[in-house]
Design a protein around this motif. Structure first.
Motif, short mmCIF file in Angstrom:
data_model
loop_
_atom_site.label_atom_id
_atom_site.label_comp_id
_atom_site.label_asym_id
_atom_site.label_seq_id
_atom_site.Cartn_x
_atom_site.Cartn_y
_atom_site.Cartn_z
N ALA A 23 0.83 -1.22 0.00
CA ALA A 23 0.00 0.00 0.00
C ALA A 23 0.86 1.27 0.00
O ALA A 23 0.45 2.30 -0.53
N ILE A 24 2.03 1.21 0.57
CA ILE A 24 2.95 2.35 0.56
C ILE A 24 3.67 2.44 -0.78
O ILE A 24 3.81 3.52 -1.36
N GLN A 25 4.13 1.30 -1.28
CA GLN A 25 4.97 1.32 -2.47
C GLN A 25 4.23 1.63 -3.76
O GLN A 25 4.79 2.29 -4.64
N ILE A 26 3.01 1.19 -3.90
CA ILE A 26 2.30 1.42 -5.16
C ILE A 26 2.09 2.91 -5.43
O ILE A 26 2.45 3.40 -6.49
N PRO A 27 1.56 3.70 -4.48
CA PRO A 27 1.45 5.14 -4.75
C PRO A 27 2.80 5.85 -4.75
O PRO A 27 2.98 6.85 -5.45
N ALA A 28 3.77 5.36 -3.99
CA ALA A 28 5.08 6.01 -3.94
C ALA A 28 5.80 5.92 -5.28
O ALA A 28 6.61 6.78 -5.60
N GLU A 29 5.47 4.90 -6.06
CA GLU A 29 6.09 4.73 -7.38
C GLU A 29 5.78 5.92 -8.29
O GLU A 29 6.58 6.28 -9.14
N ALA A 30 4.64 6.56 -8.08
CA ALA A 30 4.24 7.69 -8.91
C ALA A 30 5.04 8.95 -8.61
O ALA A 30 4.99 9.90 -9.39
N THR A 31 5.76 8.98 -7.52
CA THR A 31 6.52 10.18 -7.16
C THR A 31 7.88 10.25 -7.84
O THR A 31 8.61 11.22 -7.64
#
Length: 101
Positions: A23-31
């Motif tokens: 849950a942390i890594q999936i949206p963090a990839e967009a940064t």
């Protein structure tokens, strides 16, 4: 080689950690690069924690390595690895002792 059974607490904790990390890594990839470095560090920690909780399992290795490839991190690979590593290893999978009558 038969694997040792795991307590329900260890399995639940491994599931919770895998879900939170994904849950942390999936949206963090967009940064961009910041998210990639965050994910790389988180993967190192997650790999160590999963091995400590569940023991080494081959499913952790592809999850660890593919997480380092940008944009391949959009799949919940740690959760899938925990599913494979804990499949059939719970206490419920143990044969019950015969009942005395």
């Amino acid at each position: 080689m038969p694997q040792t059974p795991l307590s329900r607490t260890r399995i639940r904790l491994a599931w919770a950690i895998a879900l939170v990390v994904d849950a942390i890594q999936i949206p963090a990839e967009a940064t961009g690069p910041v998210g990639w470095f965050l994910g790389a560090g988180l993967d190192l920690i997650t790999m160590a924690v999963m091995c400590a909780l569940l023991g080494f399992h081959w499913a952790f290795l592809p999850s660890f390595l593919t997480e380092w490839i940008p944009y391949l991190n959009l799949a919940p690979l740690w959760t899938l690895a925990v599913v494979l590593a804990t499949r059939g290893r719970g206490e419920a999978g143990l044969p019950k002792p015969p009942e005395l009558t």
